[in-house]
Design an enzyme around this catalytic site. Structure first.
Site, PDB file in Angstrom:
ATOM      1  N   SER A   1      39.776  77.010   4.354  1.00 24.92           N
ATOM      2  CA  SER A   1      40.578  76.186   3.334  1.00 24.92           C
ATOM      3  C   SER A   1      40.874  74.825   3.789  1.00 24.92           C
ATOM      4  CB  SER A   1      41.881  76.798   3.061  1.00 24.92           C
ATOM      5  OG  SER A   1      41.963  78.408   2.698  1.00 24.92           O
TER       6      SER A   1
ATOM      7  N   ARG B   1      42.859  84.798  10.797  1.00 23.71           N
ATOM      8  CA  ARG B   1      42.938  86.288  10.444  1.00 23.71           C
ATOM      9  C   ARG B   1      41.439  86.544  10.597  1.00 23.71           C
ATOM     10  NH1 ARG B   1      45.129  88.551   5.581  1.00 23.71           N
ATOM     11  NH2 ARG B   1      44.027  87.024   4.336  1.00 23.71           N
TER      12      ARG B   1
ATOM     13  N   ASP C   1      39.922  79.488  -1.135  1.00 20.28           N
ATOM     14  CA  ASP C   1      40.799  80.571  -1.424  1.00 20.28           C
ATOM     15  C   ASP C   1      41.357  80.811  -2.984  1.00 20.28           C
ATOM     16  OD1 ASP C   1      42.162  77.973  -1.535  1.00 20.28           O
ATOM     17  OD2 ASP C   1      43.835  78.562  -0.166  1.00 20.28           O
TER      18      ASP C   1
END
Length: 625
Positions: A311, A247, A365
């Site tokens: 991540s 994203r 995250d």
């Protein structure tokens, strides 16, 4: 209804018809006798005798004569016909209602075709020459989509009562056997306190310079030294790379009266050939996506500060430097492991020569989750994720973070607590089912705590227990289907659905049917119980870990009482009907001197990355001033 179909009344119905016809002069030349007029004198056994194939008419003659009548051949034929009509109606009515019951069972089971057996007893069914055949015929006519067998019962009231007792004994013994197997999964208050203490010991090891290398809970410094104070403002880009989707976000942070966060994002996929190609190809693809996004937002040529949620396991030596330790989740891009991912991103930006970005922070995250909630609640100094995997982070005193120079202030520590227990310190509470799940996982012996609490593994623990029950004949009638042998069929969403309070057992059964498991109602109750035990243990273990964290913060600050907020994200926490409640209760019991509030995070990896960047920019500007 009984008076229309049962043996007690069948003969009486025939007698009343004979009397009415005689009165109307249609039988016996209009003659009536005292015997024929006496209630109960035409017995049901007479009906059975008259309807017998060969000697029926002869029997009719004998019976009518005994009642003082002088029947003609026609009288005997008419009496036979009346008996047939009354007994056929009885069998048809009986068959119709039995068909309704069987249809109900078929609907309950939700099957295309019902195969079932009816146990039958009673003198009419057993002694009447045609009753049973007529009953069967009616049932088959009304239920063409069912295969129904009829079995005659032997001594239902004597042998049957003994059977009921024997079944009750068997069920009690099986229940006891199941409880014994589930016993090790039920943790006592003392055991949970012990888990909390051990987590505390492992945390100290991870923070210590001397012990860090062999510590399992790594307590990695994140170089995030402050949570939001509400004065942050500006436009920030965030990248979120943690799986097959990637994203890019534009996050507008406002302060003052219009304080808030506004977000725009776009999702891009990463093709397998790029995931497993070269590092240059991967980062060129990422920069291509950023370029597309800036054009889409009409912001070509603007230089913005950027936060990068990455991540994967990283060693951070600075807020804007993260060395990739190893790829996970199917990534295999060459030339990246051991390299600084910010450097790789910057090189790709320069290769494109289209725009310049200021990469301010590499973000985990879990830290992003803490920061998102920290923007809403200044007491939020802990982040927790319980989803597919599990991890936590919190604000530690700099003096305790021995891996980083300096003793002033605080720094967020990424615990990487999934690996708690890898040293063997949880072996006494790990069960045979945990060992089985671990052995067949992609990383045997690693992330043992995570394998007991996170969504990716709970379904497998449940499946292993159900297999064990079935092998012992305690479930699914001892039949192990191919589906039950298939790894990964029990997705965590099924656990959440099965445990949902508003779900009837019928729906639990349909979930099991969807999984290809034929189950009875009893089976459904057992499956639900197993799911409850496994999820409860997961929530309690998670709570014990969290209790260790909040108590450490309280002691760090020399407080008798701590008020703190934990930012939480993850599907298991958010979607499971009881997980959060059990976890909150556990923290309360194990850390009575802390008042812990749990706040659900919204988009820690996107919004969180931007907020970390915003805080870093605020601190940097203050330093320049």
């Amino acid at each position: 209804f009984e008076k229309m179909i049962s043996g007690m009344y069948m003969g009486e119905l025939v007698r009343l018809i004979l009397v009415k016809m005689a009165k109307e002069g249609l039988l016996f030349g209009g003659r009536l006798t005292p015997d024929l007029l006496t209630t109960g004198h035409f017995e049901t056994r007479f009906v059975s005798a008259i309807e017998k194939e060969k000697e029926g008419l002869q029997k009719a003659h004998e019976i009518l004569s005994k009642l003082g009548l002088e029947p003609s051949h026609e009288d005997c034929l008419a009496t036979l016909r009346i008996c047939q009509i009354v007994s056929t109606r009885s069998a048809s009515l009986c068959g119709a209602t039995l068909a309704a019951v069987l249809r109900r069972i078929k609907d309950n089971k939700g099957v295309e075709r019902l195969r079932s057996t009816v146990g039958v007893d009673g003198s009419v069914y057993k002694k009447h020459p045609h009753f049973a055949r007529r009953l069967h015929k009616t049932v088959r006519k009304l239920l063409p989509d069912c295969e129904i067998r009829f079995i005659r019962s032997e001594d239902g009231s004597g042998k049957g009562a003994a059977m009921v007792t024997a079944v009750a004994y068997r069920l009690a013994a099986q229940h006891k056997a199941r409880q014994k197997i589930l016993e090790p999964l039920k943790l006592s208050h003392e055991q949970l306190l012990e888990v909390k203490e051990r987590m505390r010991v492992e945390m100290e090891k991870g923070l210590g310079k001397e012990t860090h290398a062999e510590a399992t809970v790594k307590m990695l410094p994140t170089y995030v030294c402050s949570t939001p104070d509400g004065t942050e403002k500006g436009d920030f880009l965030a990248l979120d790379l943690g799986g097959t989707n990637f994203r890019v976000l534009l996050v507008r942070v406002r302060n003052g009266m219009r304080r808030g966060v506004e977000m725009h994002n776009k999702i891009y996929s990463i093709p397998v050939e790029i995931m497993q190609g070269t590092g240059e190809e991967l980062f060129d693809h990422i920069v291509h996506c950023i370029s597309d996004f800036l054009e889409y937002m009409g912001m070509k040529g603007v230089s913005l500060p950027l936060g990068f949620t990455f991540s994967f396991p990283c060693q951070q030596n600075n807020l804007d430097e993260g060395i990739l330790l190893k790829w996970t989740k199917g990534f295999k891009a060459t030339g990246c492991e051991g390299e600084d991912v910010v450097g790789l991103l910057k090189e790709a930006i320069h290769r494109r020569e289209e725009f310049d970005l200021d990469v301010v922070a590499v973000v985990n995250d879990t830290v992003g989750t803490m920061m998102t909630c920290g923007y809403e609640d200044p007491y939020c100094e802990v982040g927790l994720i319980v989803g597919t995997g599990s991890n936590a982070c919190y604000m530690e005193e700099m003096r305790n973070v021995e891996l980083v120079e300096g003793d002033e202030g605080r720094m967020c520590v990424n615990m990487e607590w999934g690996a708690f227990g890898d040293s063997g310190c949880l072996d006494d509470i790990r069960t045979e089912f945990d060992l089985a799940v671990d052995e067949l996982s992609l990383n045997p012996g690693k992330q043992r705590f995570e394998k007991m609490i996170s969504g990716m593994y709970l379904g497998e623990i449940v499946r292993n227990i159900l297999m064990d029950f079935t092998k012992r004949g305690l479930l699914f009638r001892g039949r192990i289907s191919e589906r039950l042998k298939t790894r990964g069929i029990f997705e965590t969403k099924f656990l959440s659905q099965i445990e949902s309070d508003c779900l009837a057992l019928l729906q639990v059964r349909s979930i099991l049917q969807h999984l290809g498991l034929e189950s009875t109602c009893d089976d459904s109750i057992i499956v639900k119980e197993v799911c409850t035990v496994v999820a409860r243990r997961a929530a309690q273990l998670c709570g014990a870990g969290m209790a260790a964290v909040v108590d450490k913060i309280r002691e760090n600050r020399g407080l008798d009482f701590l008020k703190i907020t934990v930012g939480v994200d993850g599907t298991l926490y958010k979607l499971h009907p009881h997980f959060s409640t059990v976890m909150h209760e556990t923290v309360k019991q194990l850390s009575p001197k802390c008042e812990v509030t749990f706040l659900q995070s919204e988009d820690g990896s996107g919004k969180g990355a931007a907020l970390i960047t915003a805080v870093a920019c605020r601190i940097r500007e203050a330093g320049q001033r």
